[in-house]
Design an enzyme around this catalytic site. Sequence first.
Site, PDB file in Angstrom:
ATOM      1  CB  THR A 101      -8.934   0.690 -17.009  1.00 13.60           C
ATOM      2  OG1 THR A 101      -9.935   1.566 -16.975  1.00 13.60           O
ATOM      3  CG2 THR A 101      -7.439   1.623 -17.604  1.00 13.60           C
TER       4      THR A 101
ATOM      5  CG  ASP B 269      -1.898   1.293   1.369  1.00  9.06           C
ATOM      6  OD1 ASP B 269      -1.595   2.124   0.405  1.00  9.06           O
ATOM      7  OD2 ASP B 269      -2.803   1.048   2.420  1.00  9.06           O
TER       8      ASP B 269
ATOM      9  CE1 TYR C 238      -7.957  13.265 -11.047  1.00 12.34           C
ATOM     10  CE2 TYR C 238      -9.226  14.532 -12.722  1.00 12.34           C
ATOM     11  CZ  TYR C 238      -8.506  13.347 -12.446  1.00 12.34           C
ATOM     12  OH  TYR C 238      -8.581  12.627 -13.256  1.00 12.34           O
TER      13      TYR C 238
END
Length: 310
Positions: A215, A82, A180
């Site tokens: 994807t 992670d 973002y």
Amino acid sequence: MTELENGWQPPVLSSKVAVVTGASRGVGRGIALALGEAGAKVYVTGRSVRGEPTTEGLPGTIDDTADEVTARGGLGVAVRCDHTDDADTERLFAQIAETDGKLDILVNNAWSGYERWPEAKFDAPFWKQPAWRWELFAGSLRGQFVASRLAAPLMIAGRSGLIVNVSFTDGEVYLGQTAYDVCKTASDRMVVGMGYELRKHGVGAVAVHPGFVRTERVEAAWDLLGEGPAQVVHSPEYVGRAIAHLAADPDVIEHSGKRLAVGDLAVQYGFADTDGRQPPPFRLEGRITLAARMERLNRVVAAGREAAAK
């Protein structure tokens, strides 16, 4: 026949050791597979492992990707990691230092910023965005920095190497969501500094920008998206081929500090996607922002899943 007519002729990376973060699926998986096809040893990292629930319930694990890397001619090594947990990342690079003693390629692909999207509109204005979304973005960005910080000494020791941040911006075009936009722009800016500081050591750093990638998330929405995206979509391996050619380029240091579009690299290095096409660089045109596109895509995915469950 040319390469575009006769499939991909991968560069030779058989002596190279690579790390691809967030490679259970999507762009990371495509990058790992392309590097494997070029003969590299690839450490495949991510949180989804075989036999356990996967992130967002999407298909793919690091074990699956590593197995296919090996099947393609490279050597895949799955390491659960992670990248928002520094201890996990430190263990990964300690393993590489002990086992290989070097690192040639780091691809910072892991990105958790699209998770938990049903809890708040992705393209909502900043004052309506939950703080946890900033944390997802910033944690992913910090993960790129921490991995690069740990990779750099292994590359400097060999006076060669390449760090790649997988990101996306489009010049000064606003991405449609403040946090973002800030974090994606910061990822691009990160390679400017890293490239400047690493150049004298023979190590390069670049930002690579995919286009509209088919994807697993997009696959889940494909039938509902219509014909339009098919004109510009490309496979995750198109990104991997771009990075493989960059890693094999003896003059890659000349690209250091720059943001590079996959479509432009395809023209420069003369390679095509898996279907023989050579999709051009993706540009944000019209009034629909990237954040709004992601919100729409997420909703289409959810609608598709609900329909399939009935």
